[in-house]
Design an enzyme around this catalytic site. Sequence first.
Site, PDB file in Angstrom:
ATOM      1  N   ASP A  54      91.525  60.493  48.366  1.00  0.00           N
ATOM      2  CA  ASP A  54      92.241  60.110  47.127  1.00  0.00           C
ATOM      3  C   ASP A  54      91.731  61.198  46.057  1.00  0.00           C
ATOM      4  OD1 ASP A  54      93.311  57.844  48.176  1.00  0.00           O
ATOM      5  OD2 ASP A  54      91.820  56.639  47.278  1.00  0.00           O
ATOM      6  N   ARG A  59      92.829  65.874  42.538  1.00  0.00           N
ATOM      7  CA  ARG A  59      92.603  67.203  42.185  1.00  0.00           C
ATOM      8  C   ARG A  59      93.780  68.140  42.438  1.00  0.00           C
ATOM      9  NH1 ARG A  59      87.449  65.446  43.330  1.00  0.00           N
ATOM     10  NH2 ARG A  59      87.644  65.572  45.833  1.00  0.00           N
ATOM     11  N   GLU A 128      92.762  56.729  35.533  1.00  0.00           N
ATOM     12  CA  GLU A 128      92.162  56.151  34.288  1.00  0.00           C
ATOM     13  C   GLU A 128      91.845  57.543  33.066  1.00  0.00           C
ATOM     14  OE1 GLU A 128      89.434  57.487  36.312  1.00  0.00           O
ATOM     15  OE2 GLU A 128      89.877  55.994  37.293  1.00  0.00           O
ATOM     16  N   ARG A 137      74.065  57.954  25.262  1.00  0.00           N
ATOM     17  CA  ARG A 137      74.093  57.319  24.154  1.00  0.00           C
ATOM     18  C   ARG A 137      75.078  56.054  23.781  1.00  0.00           C
ATOM     19  NH1 ARG A 137      69.960  57.974  20.258  1.00  0.00           N
ATOM     20  NH2 ARG A 137      69.743  60.195  19.964  1.00  0.00           N
ATOM     21  N   ASN A 170      88.253  51.160  37.666  1.00  0.00           N
ATOM     22  CA  ASN A 170      88.667  49.831  36.913  1.00  0.00           C
ATOM     23  C   ASN A 170      88.222  48.598  37.515  1.00  0.00           C
ATOM     24  OD1 ASN A 170      90.446  48.101  35.160  1.00  0.00           O
ATOM     25  ND2 ASN A 170      91.300  47.865  37.130  1.00  0.00           N
TER      26      ASN A 170
END
Length: 270
Positions: A54, A59, A128, A137, A170
């Site tokens: 995949d 890519r 996604e 952070r 996800n």
Amino acid sequence: MNTNGNKVINIIHNNAKFSIDTASYVKKKFIQMGYEVTDVFDFTADLVVCIGGDGSLLRMLHTYQFPDIPVVGINTGHLGFLVEINPDEIDDFLDRYHAGEYFIEEINPIEAVICTRTDCINAFALNEIVIKGDLSRTVHLDLSVNDQLIQRFSGDGILCATSTGSTAYNYSIGGSIVDPSLQVIQVSPLAPINTNAYRSFTSSVILPSNATIKVNPEYRFEDSIVIVSDGMEHRHNGIVEVSLKLSSLNIKMLRLKGFEFWSKVKEKFL
Ligand code: NAP
């Protein structure tokens, strides 16, 4: 189709030896069947055969800017959820492709318009787009849907997945697997903080295909968030807004007749 009326095939593969060997086999067979196989990617070709996993398919789509050509994958990689053909099914695939026993599933990628203080840049993804903090952070992101502020999110980031991407990152973060016939955007939190100090949704939110999502970062320490589309990072200084929606681009996945999404989910996940 070339000037002799033969269909033209692009074959793209990753660098694994098995993929290289598979590519030569597929090339030889296509030529024997009367097809033209290109040496250089042809944007007017009839088919792209992508050999790998995949990741290789993702890519390829990014390298060639989501070409408007039917795509089929041969799985020499690990999972192979998007790439449909197993190596032992290649001869059967070639016969069925030649006989026209396939259909095209059209998939709209997700599109982000990333605006900095000086300009805007587009990014596309089949699976996604993730908006998260650089340098590990906490990020604070105002999330609006159709220009209405829904929440001020605090945590690691926000992941916006297509239905196709629902089985990828996800799924790992607790998002739902979505039937590909449903055109939705699933917005999921990455490690949301829920304390007296910060409040964020802890579950995914599912939005219709025509929704426009806006994410406005609120910077507390430094000026950097990172945008990741299908695993590829985009870094821009001073991002003030990221708008996301389903794109009008069409990815044309070639499916052999009889392909059934939930059988594939069962085979690969359970
Ligand atoms: P990668 O190694 O290319 O992919 C990671 C895994 O995700 C591989 O096993 C890949 O399958 C699988 N995959 C990709 N698209 C899929 C889909 N639509 N449905 C089911 N599985 C799928 O990793 P990468 O280069 O960082 O990023 C590529 C993709 O990996 C991203 O789009 C993201 O969805 C996924 N990813 C997942 C996680 C996670 O689950 N924690 C973290 C980062 C990225 P193959 O083995 O066949 O290549």
